[in-house]
Scaffold this motif. Structure first.
Motif, PDB file in Angstrom:
ATOM      1  N   TRP A  80      33.916   3.492  -3.879  1.00 34.05           N
ATOM      2  CA  TRP A  80      33.445   4.269  -4.867  1.00 34.05           C
ATOM      3  C   TRP A  80      32.527   3.290  -5.758  1.00 34.05           C
ATOM      4  O   TRP A  80      31.237   3.681  -6.237  1.00 34.05           O
ATOM      5  CB  TRP A  80      34.441   4.893  -5.709  1.00 34.05           C
ATOM      6  CG  TRP A  80      33.958   5.765  -6.951  1.00 34.05           C
ATOM      7  CD1 TRP A  80      33.072   6.409  -7.439  1.00 34.05           C
ATOM      8  CD2 TRP A  80      34.944   5.874  -8.016  1.00 34.05           C
ATOM      9  NE1 TRP A  80      32.807   6.920  -8.415  1.00 34.05           N
ATOM     10  CE2 TRP A  80      34.136   6.754  -8.977  1.00 34.05           C
ATOM     11  CE3 TRP A  80      36.082   5.612  -8.571  1.00 34.05           C
ATOM     12  CZ2 TRP A  80      34.668   7.300 -10.286  1.00 34.05           C
ATOM     13  CZ3 TRP A  80      36.644   5.830  -9.795  1.00 34.05           C
ATOM     14  CH2 TRP A  80      35.948   7.002 -10.529  1.00 34.05           C
ATOM     15  N   TRP A 137      40.749   4.382  -3.477  1.00 36.83           N
ATOM     16  CA  TRP A 137      39.455   4.960  -3.283  1.00 36.83           C
ATOM     17  C   TRP A 137      38.390   4.218  -3.921  1.00 36.83           C
ATOM     18  O   TRP A 137      37.392   4.670  -3.894  1.00 36.83           O
ATOM     19  CB  TRP A 137      39.397   6.414  -3.514  1.00 36.83           C
ATOM     20  CG  TRP A 137      40.477   7.201  -2.653  1.00 36.83           C
ATOM     21  CD1 TRP A 137      40.996   6.759  -1.578  1.00 36.83           C
ATOM     22  CD2 TRP A 137      40.668   8.559  -2.885  1.00 36.83           C
ATOM     23  NE1 TRP A 137      41.747   7.932  -1.086  1.00 36.83           N
ATOM     24  CE2 TRP A 137      41.504   8.919  -1.716  1.00 36.83           C
ATOM     25  CE3 TRP A 137      40.248   9.599  -3.817  1.00 36.83           C
ATOM     26  CZ2 TRP A 137      41.884  10.370  -1.482  1.00 36.83           C
ATOM     27  CZ3 TRP A 137      40.462  10.895  -3.596  1.00 36.83           C
ATOM     28  CH2 TRP A 137      41.475  11.166  -2.588  1.00 36.83           C
ATOM     29  N   ARG A 153      40.616  11.111  -7.812  1.00 46.09           N
ATOM     30  CA  ARG A 153      39.784   9.863  -7.416  1.00 46.09           C
ATOM     31  C   ARG A 153      40.119   8.833  -8.523  1.00 46.09           C
ATOM     32  O   ARG A 153      40.253   7.471  -8.360  1.00 46.09           O
ATOM     33  CB  ARG A 153      38.330   9.930  -7.332  1.00 46.09           C
ATOM     34  CG  ARG A 153      37.539   8.878  -7.041  1.00 46.09           C
ATOM     35  CD  ARG A 153      36.530   8.817  -6.106  1.00 46.09           C
ATOM     36  NE  ARG A 153      35.326   9.657  -6.676  1.00 46.09           N
ATOM     37  CZ  ARG A 153      34.131  10.001  -6.136  1.00 46.09           C
ATOM     38  NH1 ARG A 153      33.822   9.340  -4.923  1.00 46.09           N
ATOM     39  NH2 ARG A 153      33.273  10.533  -6.734  1.00 46.09           N
ATOM     40  N   LEU A 199      35.101  12.132  -1.446  1.00 46.87           N
ATOM     41  CA  LEU A 199      35.857  11.257  -2.328  1.00 46.87           C
ATOM     42  C   LEU A 199      36.391   9.903  -1.670  1.00 46.87           C
ATOM     43  O   LEU A 199      36.372   8.728  -2.085  1.00 46.87           O
ATOM     44  CB  LEU A 199      37.044  11.911  -2.955  1.00 46.87           C
ATOM     45  CG  LEU A 199      36.611  13.213  -3.600  1.00 46.87           C
ATOM     46  CD1 LEU A 199      37.897  13.837  -4.129  1.00 46.87           C
ATOM     47  CD2 LEU A 199      35.808  12.552  -4.989  1.00 46.87           C
ATOM     48  N   ARG A 200      36.903   9.854  -0.421  1.00 46.75           N
ATOM     49  CA  ARG A 200      37.517   8.726   0.351  1.00 46.75           C
ATOM     50  C   ARG A 200      36.393   7.855   0.659  1.00 46.75           C
ATOM     51  O   ARG A 200      36.594   6.638   0.491  1.00 46.75           O
ATOM     52  CB  ARG A 200      38.074   9.284   1.489  1.00 46.75           C
ATOM     53  CG  ARG A 200      39.587   9.774   1.504  1.00 46.75           C
ATOM     54  CD  ARG A 200      40.013  10.383   2.837  1.00 46.75           C
ATOM     55  NE  ARG A 200      41.411  10.708   2.677  1.00 46.75           N
ATOM     56  CZ  ARG A 200      41.884  11.272   3.786  1.00 46.75           C
ATOM     57  NH1 ARG A 200      41.309  11.502   4.939  1.00 46.75           N
ATOM     58  NH2 ARG A 200      43.285  11.715   3.755  1.00 46.75           N
TER      59      ARG A 200
END
Length: 502
Positions: free
Chosen positions: A352, A348, A342, A417-418
């Motif tokens: 986040w 991404w 990440r 994470l995505r």
């Protein structure tokens, strides 16, 4: 004639010429510079650092060519630093590189003091060893200097290092403040002659620069020791796969102890076999503890891990492993893991950042999401969709550990994470364990997740209390917590391919 007057006998041109010759003396002793193949590699890296090609050595005599190259680098802003840094990519922290950094600091100090001959200070300051120098540097720089590099092992080197350090308008420059502090130390140790030499030099410099008032104010200001800070210090350790050999990794690290801002100090990058990673981590922890001996802040260890190492129980790696009773890292530190993928995948980062702002600014509206995989393939698609639609979902609890062979935990983690989820929790062996579910329910009872680290530490401490013979039976031994702050990022780890550590 006193020491201050004697210093004026050596003019700026002579001082710079002697420094140039000293740099060349060190370069001539370097194995990298003497050997054509390694020299060419160094020159290629130097040309990249300077953004200008460097003429290769083609003559019979090395010294004249080196003199010309050093002159060229010294005429470019930060050129000498580029020279030493590029040599360090080949030799790392070799004696030659350390000596060159000392000379670069001296060169920059001479420029800061407008070509002055500083050598009158050298014998006095070199008599002061490394003990307590970091604390003096922090105080002299108003905490702008948090750590000193390895080569700053005497007061002379610290003085050179601080010369030119940023000072706010109306402040005494850090280098002069440092001399004043060292002079006070000499007085305390019963060395009035050394103290008077430093004070006299300081008075002359302050008068020439029109800083008499600043010097007087510094001397009159009572020093208030820094209070204990609740802002943690961080040791960040990153493992990056070799890319060619699956058993080898590039290990980089950063130390961050500035309670006023995020200014991580990078360390070397080393190339290691997988089996050597725990030992290198132990060395880095010990090194950080030595540098932070007077630190009043709590310390957090963060491991930035590639996918295949995310389930590695790094918090249970040891320090002091050469003793009869090695200590697990988790006994002394809060230990968190982070995702290298990440950190490196910019596409991404927007979700986040959004989820992190949600967690930080609207904690009451933040919550966790428990994974409960269904029987068909569409589950993972819908998990990611739900996490992206639910902005308040800032923590994901996996139904299986990543890397267990089933692929369930891996795909759930990928969805998290995505979608930008900053916190992920799992059991390293069995996420269906009822004890794990009970522990996580207790850890996540604060909707804002503000005490996530502290509550996890409580369960890990319960496992520690059982001792090495019993802690494997406790859920605290198997808790993994990934907590990713997108605003707390390391700097670049150095060259993309560091030399092998020998």
């Amino acid at each position: 004639m006193d020491g201050v007057d004697a210093a004026e006998e050596r003019g700026p041109a002579r001082v710079r010429n002697e420094l140039t010759a000293a740099v060349v003396d060190v370069l001539q002793e370097s194995a990298t510079v003497r050997q054509p193949v390694s020299r060419d590699l160094w020159l290629t890296m130097l040309g990249e650092e300077l953004a200008s090609p460097v003429e290769a050595f083609t003559g019979d005599t090395l010294r004249p060519w080196l003199l010309g190259m050093v002159e060229k680098c010294s005429s470019v802003r930060n050129g000498l630093s580029c020279l030493v840094r590029s040599l360090g990519y080949v030799e790392q922290q070799s004696p030659s590189v350390m000596d060159l950094w000392r000379l670069v600091d001296e060169w920059e100090a001479v420029e800061f003091f407008d070509g002055a001959d500083l050598h009158v200070l050298r014998p006095v300051l070199q008599s002061v060893g490394p003990k307590g120098l970091t604390a003096l540097a922090r105080r002299a720089s108003r905490s702008r200097t948090q750590e000193l590099p390895l080569w700053c092992d005497t007061a002379w080197q610290v003085f050179l290092r601080l010369a030119g350090a940023n000072s706010a308008r109306g402040e005494l420059p850090a280098s002069l403040a440092f001399l004043a502090l060292v002079a006070d130390r000499f007085v305390e140790e019963g060395q009035p002659v050394s103290a008077e030499l430093l004070r006299r030099w300081n008075r002359v410099q302050a008068r020439d620069w029109g800083l008499d008032d600043e010097m007087t104010q510094w001397q009159r200001t009572e020093y208030v020791p820094p209070s204990s800070s609740h802002v943690p210090a961080y040791l960040m350790i990153q493992f990056e796969p070799d890319g060619m050999d699956p058993a080898r990794y590039y290990l980089s690290h950063w130390r961050q102890s500035d309670s006023e801002g995020w200014h991580p100090v990078p360390g070397d990058t080393v190339h290691l076999h997988r089996d050597d990673l725990p030992g290198e981590v132990e060395r880095l922890v010990e090194q950080a503890e030595e540098k932070w001996a007077d630190l009043r802040q709590p310390v957090i260890l963060e491991f930035i891990l590639p996918w295949e190492l995310l389930n590695e129980p790094v918090e249970w790696w040891h320090k002091e492993s050469d003793s009869a009773s090695p200590t697990p890292l988790v006994m002394d530190y809060a230990v968190l893991v982070r995702s290298l993928e990440r950190l490196r995948r910019a596409s991404w980062h927007r979700p986040w950042h959004n989820k992190w702002r949600q967690l930080r600014e609207q904690p009451a509206d933040s919550h966790s999401h428990w994974s409960r995989p269904g029987q068909d393939e569409s589950y993972f698609f819908h998990l990611e969709r739900e996490l992206k639609e639910d902005q308040g979902a800032v923590c994901l609890v996996l139904s299986g550990p990543p890397g267990d062979g089933t692929g369930v935990g891996d795909r759930e983690l990928l969805a998290g994470l995505r979608s930008g989820v900053p916190a992920v929790i799992w059991h390293r062996g069995d996420c269906a364990d009822p004890a794990f579910k009970d522990a996580v329910s207790e850890i996540l009872q604060d909707r804002g997740l503000g005490s996530l680290v502290e509550r996890t530490a409580k369960w890990r401490n319960q496992a520690l209390a059982l001792g090495p013979q019993g802690w494997d039976s406790h859920v605290g031994r198997h808790l993994a917590i990934l907590l990713d702050d997108p605003e707390r990022r390391p700097g670049p780890p150095g060259p993309p391919r560091a030399p092998l550590k020998t």
